[in-house]
Design an enzyme around this catalytic site. Structure first.
Site: not given
Ligand SMILES: NC(=O)c1ccc[n+]([C@@H]2O[C@H](COP(=O)([O-])OP(=O)(O)OC[C@H]3O[C@@H](n4cnc5c(N)ncnc54)[C@H](O)[C@@H]3O)[C@@H](O)[C@H]2O)c1
Length: 236
Positions: A124, A137
Protein backbone atom coordinates in the site's frame (compact mmCIF):
# COMPACT_ATOMS: atom_id res chain seq x y z
CA UNK A 1 -13.05 -9.02 -7.31
CA UNK A 2 -11.99 -6.56 -10.02
CA UNK A 3 -8.64 -8.35 -10.29
CA UNK A 4 -10.42 -11.72 -10.61
CA UNK A 5 -12.55 -10.37 -13.46
CA UNK A 6 -9.51 -8.88 -15.18
CA UNK A 7 -7.57 -12.16 -14.84
CA UNK A 8 -10.61 -14.06 -16.11
CA UNK A 9 -10.67 -11.87 -19.23
CA UNK A 10 -7.13 -13.12 -19.90
CA UNK A 11 -8.40 -16.70 -19.86
CA UNK A 12 -6.11 -17.93 -17.10
CA UNK A 13 -6.84 -20.37 -14.26
CA UNK A 14 -7.15 -18.78 -10.82
CA UNK A 15 -7.52 -20.42 -7.43
CA UNK A 16 -9.36 -17.77 -5.40
CA UNK A 17 -8.53 -17.97 -1.69
CA UNK A 18 -10.58 -16.24 1.00
CA UNK A 19 -11.34 -17.03 4.61
CA UNK A 20 -15.03 -16.69 3.76
CA UNK A 21 -16.42 -19.41 1.52
CA UNK A 22 -19.02 -17.14 -0.04
CA UNK A 23 -16.36 -14.62 -1.08
CA UNK A 24 -13.98 -17.27 -2.42
CA UNK A 25 -16.82 -18.71 -4.52
CA UNK A 26 -17.93 -15.27 -5.71
CA UNK A 27 -14.38 -14.52 -6.84
CA UNK A 28 -14.07 -17.87 -8.63
CA UNK A 29 -17.38 -17.19 -10.38
CA UNK A 30 -16.12 -13.76 -11.45
CA UNK A 31 -13.06 -15.38 -13.04
CA UNK A 32 -15.19 -17.97 -14.85
CA UNK A 33 -17.83 -15.49 -16.02
CA UNK A 34 -15.09 -13.32 -17.53
CA UNK A 35 -13.67 -16.27 -19.46
CA UNK A 36 -11.06 -17.88 -17.20
CA UNK A 37 -11.04 -20.98 -15.01
CA UNK A 38 -12.11 -20.04 -11.49
CA UNK A 39 -11.63 -22.33 -8.50
CA UNK A 40 -12.40 -21.51 -4.88
CA UNK A 41 -10.51 -22.38 -1.71
CA UNK A 42 -11.31 -21.41 1.86
CA UNK A 43 -8.23 -20.57 3.91
CA UNK A 44 -7.11 -18.14 6.57
CA UNK A 45 -3.82 -16.75 5.28
CA UNK A 46 -2.52 -16.20 8.81
CA UNK A 47 -2.66 -19.95 9.58
CA UNK A 48 0.24 -22.01 8.24
CA UNK A 49 -1.82 -25.17 7.73
CA UNK A 50 -4.42 -23.27 5.70
CA UNK A 51 -1.74 -21.69 3.52
CA UNK A 52 -0.12 -25.09 2.91
CA UNK A 53 -3.51 -26.44 1.90
CA UNK A 54 -4.22 -23.69 -0.64
CA UNK A 55 -0.77 -24.30 -2.13
CA UNK A 56 -1.54 -28.05 -2.23
CA UNK A 57 -4.91 -27.36 -3.88
CA UNK A 58 -3.15 -25.26 -6.53
CA UNK A 59 -0.60 -28.01 -7.12
CA UNK A 60 -3.36 -30.58 -7.50
CA UNK A 61 -5.18 -28.37 -10.02
CA UNK A 62 -2.29 -27.22 -12.18
CA UNK A 63 0.94 -28.81 -10.96
CA UNK A 64 2.68 -25.46 -10.73
CA UNK A 65 1.94 -21.74 -10.70
CA UNK A 66 2.78 -18.95 -13.14
CA UNK A 67 1.63 -16.14 -10.89
CA UNK A 68 0.73 -15.54 -7.27
CA UNK A 69 -1.26 -12.56 -6.02
CA UNK A 70 -0.51 -12.35 -2.29
CA UNK A 71 -3.31 -9.91 -1.63
CA UNK A 72 -5.37 -10.56 1.52
CA UNK A 73 -5.16 -7.73 4.00
CA UNK A 74 -7.10 -6.02 6.76
CA UNK A 75 -6.93 -2.43 7.96
CA UNK A 76 -7.62 -2.91 11.68
CA UNK A 77 -9.28 -0.29 13.83
CA UNK A 78 -8.64 3.46 13.55
CA UNK A 79 -6.91 4.46 16.79
CA UNK A 80 -4.01 6.65 17.89
CA UNK A 81 -0.72 4.81 18.33
CA UNK A 82 -0.54 5.70 22.03
CA UNK A 83 -3.74 3.80 22.71
CA UNK A 84 -3.67 1.28 19.86
CA UNK A 85 -4.96 -2.09 21.18
CA UNK A 86 -2.19 -4.70 21.32
CA UNK A 87 -4.51 -7.52 20.23
CA UNK A 88 -5.49 -5.46 17.18
CA UNK A 89 -1.80 -4.93 16.36
CA UNK A 90 -1.29 -8.72 16.46
CA UNK A 91 -4.38 -9.39 14.34
CA UNK A 92 -3.31 -6.96 11.60
CA UNK A 93 0.27 -8.24 11.57
CA UNK A 94 -0.94 -11.85 11.43
CA UNK A 95 -2.92 -11.30 8.23
CA UNK A 96 -0.93 -8.58 6.47
CA UNK A 97 2.62 -9.72 7.24
CA UNK A 98 2.56 -13.33 8.47
CA UNK A 99 0.05 -14.16 5.72
CA UNK A 100 2.30 -12.70 3.03
CA UNK A 101 5.36 -14.47 4.47
CA UNK A 102 3.56 -17.84 4.67
CA UNK A 103 2.31 -17.43 1.10
CA UNK A 104 5.78 -16.61 -0.21
CA UNK A 105 7.11 -19.79 1.45
CA UNK A 106 4.32 -22.16 0.48
CA UNK A 107 4.00 -21.06 -3.15
CA UNK A 108 7.74 -21.07 -3.88
CA UNK A 109 7.94 -24.76 -4.94
CA UNK A 110 5.08 -24.26 -7.39
CA UNK A 111 6.37 -20.98 -8.81
CA UNK A 112 9.89 -22.21 -9.38
CA UNK A 113 8.42 -24.66 -11.88
CA UNK A 114 6.23 -22.02 -13.53
CA UNK A 115 7.06 -20.71 -17.01
CA UNK A 116 7.09 -16.97 -16.27
CA UNK A 117 6.62 -16.89 -12.52
CA UNK A 118 5.63 -13.55 -11.05
CA UNK A 119 4.60 -12.72 -7.50
CA UNK A 120 2.75 -9.57 -6.51
CA UNK A 121 2.49 -8.81 -2.82
CA UNK A 122 -0.17 -6.20 -2.14
CA UNK A 123 1.39 -3.54 0.07
CA UNK A 124 0.00 0.00 0.00
CA UNK A 125 1.07 3.61 -0.15
CA UNK A 126 0.78 3.11 3.62
CA UNK A 127 4.05 1.17 3.24
CA UNK A 128 5.74 4.32 1.97
CA UNK A 129 4.39 7.20 4.04
CA UNK A 130 2.99 7.77 7.53
CA UNK A 131 -0.50 6.48 8.32
CA UNK A 132 -1.88 8.35 11.32
CA UNK A 133 -4.53 6.31 13.20
CA UNK A 134 -3.53 3.11 11.36
CA UNK A 135 -0.15 2.29 12.92
CA UNK A 136 -0.36 -1.50 12.58
CA UNK A 137 -1.56 -1.26 9.00
CA UNK A 138 1.22 1.15 8.03
CA UNK A 139 3.89 -0.89 9.79
CA UNK A 140 2.68 -4.14 8.21
CA UNK A 141 2.75 -2.62 4.73
CA UNK A 142 6.25 -1.18 5.23
CA UNK A 143 7.29 -4.70 6.25
CA UNK A 144 5.65 -6.23 3.17
CA UNK A 145 7.81 -3.97 1.00
CA UNK A 146 10.90 -5.10 2.90
CA UNK A 147 9.93 -8.74 2.56
CA UNK A 148 9.28 -8.23 -1.16
CA UNK A 149 12.87 -7.04 -1.63
CA UNK A 150 14.29 -10.06 0.20
CA UNK A 151 12.07 -12.47 -1.75
CA UNK A 152 13.07 -10.79 -5.03
CA UNK A 153 16.76 -11.30 -4.28
CA UNK A 154 16.40 -14.86 -2.96
CA UNK A 155 14.04 -16.01 -5.73
CA UNK A 156 15.88 -14.30 -8.62
CA UNK A 157 18.05 -17.36 -9.26
CA UNK A 158 14.88 -19.34 -10.00
CA UNK A 159 13.69 -16.65 -12.43
CA UNK A 160 10.82 -15.53 -10.19
CA UNK A 161 9.95 -11.82 -10.25
CA UNK A 162 8.59 -10.41 -7.00
CA UNK A 163 7.11 -6.93 -6.71
CA UNK A 164 4.91 -5.01 -4.29
CA UNK A 165 1.84 -3.18 -5.54
CA UNK A 166 1.21 -0.07 -3.47
CA UNK A 167 -2.18 1.49 -4.13
CA UNK A 168 -3.21 4.71 -2.50
CA UNK A 169 -6.80 4.96 -1.25
CA UNK A 170 -9.12 3.03 -3.56
CA UNK A 171 -12.89 3.46 -4.02
CA UNK A 172 -13.56 0.34 -1.96
CA UNK A 173 -15.28 -1.07 1.09
CA UNK A 174 -11.99 -0.91 2.98
CA UNK A 175 -11.82 2.87 2.56
CA UNK A 176 -15.48 3.22 3.58
CA UNK A 177 -14.66 1.32 6.81
CA UNK A 178 -11.59 3.49 7.47
CA UNK A 179 -13.59 6.69 6.82
CA UNK A 180 -16.37 5.46 9.11
CA UNK A 181 -13.83 4.71 11.84
CA UNK A 182 -12.62 8.31 11.66
CA UNK A 183 -16.11 9.64 12.47
CA UNK A 184 -17.37 11.95 9.72
CA UNK A 185 -17.05 9.84 6.56
CA UNK A 186 -17.34 12.70 4.05
CA UNK A 187 -14.84 14.86 5.96
CA UNK A 188 -12.40 11.94 6.19
CA UNK A 189 -12.67 11.30 2.45
CA UNK A 190 -12.19 14.99 1.63
CA UNK A 191 -9.12 15.06 3.87
CA UNK A 192 -7.58 12.06 2.10
CA UNK A 193 -8.42 13.49 -1.34
CA UNK A 194 -6.83 16.81 -0.43
CA UNK A 195 -3.53 14.95 0.17
CA UNK A 196 -3.61 13.28 -3.26
CA UNK A 197 -2.28 15.37 -6.17
CA UNK A 198 -4.81 13.70 -8.51
CA UNK A 199 -7.51 14.80 -6.01
CA UNK A 200 -9.30 11.45 -6.07
CA UNK A 201 -9.11 7.84 -4.97
CA UNK A 202 -8.01 5.10 -7.38
CA UNK A 203 -10.71 3.24 -9.27
CA UNK A 204 -10.93 -0.53 -8.79
CA UNK A 205 -10.32 -1.01 -12.53
CA UNK A 206 -7.07 0.95 -12.26
CA UNK A 207 -5.80 -1.33 -9.49
CA UNK A 208 -6.93 -4.40 -11.44
CA UNK A 209 -5.13 -3.23 -14.58
CA UNK A 210 -1.88 -2.69 -12.66
CA UNK A 211 -2.18 -6.01 -10.82
CA UNK A 212 -2.74 -7.91 -14.06
CA UNK A 213 0.19 -6.12 -15.70
CA UNK A 214 2.49 -7.09 -12.81
CA UNK A 215 1.14 -10.66 -12.67
CA UNK A 216 1.10 -11.48 -16.38
CA UNK A 217 2.82 -8.89 -18.55
CA UNK A 218 5.65 -7.04 -16.82
CA UNK A 219 9.24 -7.64 -17.96
CA UNK A 220 10.77 -10.45 -15.89
CA UNK A 221 13.63 -8.03 -15.24
CA UNK A 222 11.28 -5.91 -13.12
CA UNK A 223 11.73 -7.28 -9.62
CA UNK A 224 12.01 -6.15 -6.02
CA UNK A 225 10.11 -2.93 -6.67
CA UNK A 226 7.45 -1.18 -4.66
CA UNK A 227 5.18 0.29 -7.32
CA UNK A 228 2.93 3.10 -6.18
CA UNK A 229 -0.46 3.54 -7.84
CA UNK A 230 -1.50 6.54 -5.85
CA UNK A 231 -2.26 9.63 -7.95
CA UNK A 232 1.07 11.07 -6.80
CA UNK A 233 0.42 10.80 -3.05
CA UNK A 234 3.74 9.20 -2.14
CA UNK A 235 5.83 11.76 -4.02
CA UNK A 236 4.03 14.90 -2.92
N1 LIG B 1 -8.92 -0.59 -0.43
C1 LIG B 1 -7.88 0.23 -0.44
O1 LIG B 1 -8.03 1.46 -0.45
C2 LIG B 1 -6.49 -0.33 -0.42
C3 LIG B 1 -5.41 0.55 -0.62
C4 LIG B 1 -4.13 0.03 -0.60
C5 LIG B 1 -3.92 -1.31 -0.39
N2 LIG B 1 -4.98 -2.14 -0.19
C6 LIG B 1 -4.70 -3.55 0.04
O2 LIG B 1 -5.33 -4.31 -0.96
C7 LIG B 1 -5.61 -5.61 -0.46
C8 LIG B 1 -7.05 -5.95 -0.74
O3 LIG B 1 -7.85 -4.99 -0.08
P1 LIG B 1 -9.39 -4.74 -0.46
O4 LIG B 1 -9.61 -3.30 -0.60
O5 LIG B 1 -9.79 -5.65 -1.58
O6 LIG B 1 -10.06 -5.20 0.91
P2 LIG B 1 -11.37 -6.01 1.18
O7 LIG B 1 -11.63 -5.91 2.64
O8 LIG B 1 -12.44 -5.61 0.21
O9 LIG B 1 -10.94 -7.48 0.79
C9 LIG B 1 -10.01 -8.21 1.54
C10 LIG B 1 -10.36 -9.67 1.40
O10 LIG B 1 -9.42 -10.40 2.16
C11 LIG B 1 -10.14 -11.40 2.87
N3 LIG B 1 -9.40 -11.72 4.08
C12 LIG B 1 -9.23 -10.93 5.17
N4 LIG B 1 -8.51 -11.58 6.09
C13 LIG B 1 -8.22 -12.81 5.56
C14 LIG B 1 -7.50 -13.92 6.04
N5 LIG B 1 -6.96 -13.95 7.25
N6 LIG B 1 -7.40 -15.00 5.23
C15 LIG B 1 -7.98 -15.00 4.00
N7 LIG B 1 -8.66 -13.98 3.51
C16 LIG B 1 -8.78 -12.89 4.28
C17 LIG B 1 -11.49 -10.79 3.17
O11 LIG B 1 -12.46 -11.78 3.43
C18 LIG B 1 -11.77 -10.00 1.92
O12 LIG B 1 -12.45 -10.75 0.95
C19 LIG B 1 -5.25 -5.57 1.04
O13 LIG B 1 -3.98 -6.13 1.23
C20 LIG B 1 -5.24 -4.10 1.34
O14 LIG B 1 -4.43 -3.79 2.44
C21 LIG B 1 -6.25 -1.68 -0.22
Amino acid sequence: MAVCEALGRRGVGVLCVDREQELAEKAAKAVATAGGIGEACVADVSIEGDVLSYAAACQELWGNANFFFNNAGIEGVDAPLASFPVEEWDRVMAVNLRGVFLGLKAMYPLLRHGETPRIVNTASVAGMIATPMLSAYGASKHAVIGLTKTAAVEYAAQGIAVNALCPGPVESEMMRRIERGLGDMQAAKSQYEAMIPASRYAKLEEVAAMAVFLLLDSPMYLTGQAIALDGGLSIS
